[in-house]
Design a protein around this motif. Structure first.
Motif, PDB file in Angstrom:
ATOM      1  N   MET A   1       0.824  -1.208   0.000  1.00 17.06           N
ATOM      2  CA  MET A   1       0.000   0.000   0.000  1.00 17.06           C
ATOM      3  C   MET A   1       0.859   1.259   0.000  1.00 17.06           C
ATOM      4  N   THR A   2       2.013   1.199   0.659  1.00 17.57           N
ATOM      5  CA  THR A   2       2.927   2.342   0.656  1.00 17.57           C
ATOM      6  C   THR A   2       3.435   2.620  -0.751  1.00 17.57           C
ATOM      7  N   VAL A   3       3.928   1.586  -1.433  1.00 19.20           N
ATOM      8  CA  VAL A   3       4.478   1.756  -2.773  1.00 19.20           C
ATOM      9  C   VAL A   3       3.391   2.156  -3.764  1.00 19.20           C
ATOM     10  N   HIS A   4       2.257   1.478  -3.709  1.00 25.00           N
ATOM     11  CA  HIS A   4       1.152   1.791  -4.621  1.00 25.00           C
ATOM     12  C   HIS A   4       0.717   3.249  -4.461  1.00 25.00           C
ATOM     13  N   ASN A   5       0.472   3.685  -3.227  1.00 25.42           N
ATOM     14  CA  ASN A   5       0.006   5.054  -3.013  1.00 25.42           C
ATOM     15  C   ASN A   5       1.061   6.082  -3.385  1.00 25.42           C
TER      16      ASN A   5
END
Length: 556
Positions: free
Chosen positions: A389-393
């Motif tokens: 979720m960190t990388v995607h966002n």
């Protein structure tokens, strides 16, 4: 009198209970020696006078006397000095504890890292049998932390053709269509030659990719002809100069091989982010030395850092150079996410240079096949879901998400695991340990000892011989095919035809015994370009502090 005796140096009498305990212990030690000794002596006499069969008693008794004497004289184990012979029972039970725990004590849903239910699913799918259970779930669905995928009142038919994910950004001239589930990074050296052959043959039969791990491309990767993702770590094995640097000529030559479909730079891995590795010289045989480009019989040290970059800008430039040397094939990097600020610095460097990798593989701190210090496995790095979720966002918020595909690597074994990772931001997934289960791994957790009982994680040729390549390759193919099919069935039940139709509100989590929230409610999801236009408060400080000229997550 008492004072005089103390002054004269006399030893005071021990308190009654302590003295009794000490004398009792001495008697116990004497019995340990006397009883087997007496038995050995009597049996020897009987063997000489009555019958030679008494040697069957005399010899073991004599051996026990010798062992007890050794226990009393050795200084390494206090337990054996105090409890000769009996102390060995403790060591024996300790050695058997994992097997006793796994086979006789733990429930189907208790085992770790993978519980028995999950392992059974993999085994059954690999064998081509039904992975179904009667009488309902054994899991406590009301336990906080439990997750649920939401079924639709209007489910869709299951699509017959598994979707592929096109990996290749605007600077890539040879894009690759990735399967939803692939073989994650495991090196030849950590795995046996037969294990690598079985995995790559399965990948070739099933049409999915096989990550080589950082140990280089071996003949066992090439022989079956399966698609390869060539992973390069800090040791630059397979494209290494004499002093351990990166050799552009070797890299370009090997990346041009038609089996190599993508190239991945390993920044860190989930089991041990931020540290290198040591391959003892005793394990560096002729074949491993040839594949890795290192001297045979010499210990090889992989440093914790890369020589080819030291800043986000240098990392981005090196990825562009790798793609150029690889003839336009997809290039990416793998990491276990730690500092959000550092990753945002890389995003800024990408925007600044207008250069992006074609893919990023997020590895979870849940660990993997590599042996690691327990403190790192337990306490360093983000779990896979948080990292994804960190990388995607970060990519969405910085306006780069449409140019980069995200792979998820870490503890993915079932169709539901796969779908959850897609909801959390991944485009495709890689699996290591489940693929090991498919070729016979029994979770003995001896991968680092060279004594794998089923020949998967060992360089002992006698043990590896037990792994039949033809049979296990079919199991890999069947497992991957059935797991992707399971994921598509779950998506169809959710009313989704395509991976792009999955949304955060479709994954729920119980946060307490009375409350369930969707991922859309639990986490902030950025809009395209939001970090550039107007960063939300929860991201603003990290975005402002992210510096493409250096790696740091300091708050100063």
């Amino acid at each position: 009198m008492n004072h005089a005796s103390h002054a004269a140096g006399a030893t005071p009498a021990l308190p009654g209970r302590l003295g009794a305990r000490s004398s009792g212990h001495k008697r116990g030690v004497l019995k340990t020696l006397i009883l087997p000794g007496a038995a050995a002596a009597l049996a020897a006499v009987a063997a000489a006078v009555v019958s030679p069969w008494w040697w069957a008693v005399a010899v073991p008794s004599l051996l026990l006397v010798l062992l007890a004497s050794h226990d009393l004289l050795q200084r390494r184990h206090s337990l054996l000095r105090n409890y000769p012979l009996l102390g060995h029972l403790r060591f024996a039970l300790e050695a058997l504890r994992p097997e006793i725990q796994q086979y006789f004590i733990e429930r189907n849903i208790d085992g770790s890292p993978f519980d028995r239910d999950t392992r059974s699913i993999v085994y059954e799918r690999a064998k081509g049998t039904d992975a179904e259970e009667p009488f309902g779930t054994e899991r406590d669905l009301l336990r906080p932390g439990s997750e649920y995928l939401t079924p639709s009142m209007a489910p869709h038919p299951v699509r017959a053709d598994p979707p592929r994910v096109r990996v290749g950004g605007p600077d890539c001239t040879e894009p690759y269509d990735m399967s939803l589930l692939n073989v994650s990074a495991m090196s030849f050296g950590s795995l046996s030659a037969n294990a690598v052959l079985a995995l790559n043959t399965g990948a070739q039969l099933g049409g999915f990719a096989h990550d080589t791990g950082e140990g280089g491309v071996s003949e066992y990767h090439r022989r079956p002809g399966g698609d390869l993702i060539w992973e390069i770590g800090t040791g630059y094995f397979g494209c290494r100069t004499g002093d351990g640097g990166f050799d552009e000529r070797q890299f370009a030559e090997k990346a041009a091989h038609p089996q190599v479909k993508c190239v991945s730079l390993k920044i860190s891995q989930g089991a041990k982010p931020g540290i290198g590795g040591v391959l003892p010289g005793a394990k560096v045989n002729a074949k491993i030395a040839q594949v890795r480009g290192v001297p045979q019989g010499e210990t090889v040290i992989s440093p914790p850092f890369h020589r080819v970059y030291s800043t986000p800008r240098e990392l981005v430039r090196f990825l562009a150079r790798m793609r150029e040397l690889a003839g336009g094939k997809p290039v990416g990097f793998k990491l276990c996410v730690g500092s959000r600020r550092e990753f945002l610095a890389v995003c800024k460097a990408m925007r600044e240079a207008d250069v992006t990798p074609d893919f990023i593989v997020v590895d979870g701190a849940e660990g993997g096949t590599g042996a690691a210090p327990l403190e790192f496995a337990d306490h360093v790095g983000l779990p896979l879901g948080d990292g994804l979720m960190t990388v995607h966002n970060a990519l969405v918020g910085s306006g780069l998400r449409d140019r980069i595909r995200i792979g998820a690597s870490g503890k993915i074994a079932t169709g539901s695991d796969l779908v959850k990772r897609l909801v959390q931001g991944a485009d495709y997934t890689n699996s290591a340990r489940a693929m090991m289960f498919a070729i016979g791994c029994i979770q003995a957790q001896r991968c680092h000892t060279n004594t794998c009982p089923v020949g998967v994680a060992t360089q002992d040729e006698r043990r590896a011989r037990a792994l039949d390549v033809g049979d296990k390759a079919q199991r890999v193919r069947r497992y991957q095919e059935a797991t992707v099919k399971s994921a598509l069935q779950i998506m169809a039940a959710m009313g989704v035809d395509d991976v792009r139709g999955l949304r955060p509100h479709m994954l729920l989590q119980r946060v307490d015994p009375h409350t369930v929230r969707s991922y859309a409610e639990l986490y902030a999801w950025l809009a395209p370009g939001e970090l550039i236009a107007s960063p939300p408060e929860s991201w603003a400080a990290d975005w402002k502090a992210a510096d493409p000229g250096r790696f740091t997550h300091s708050t100063s």
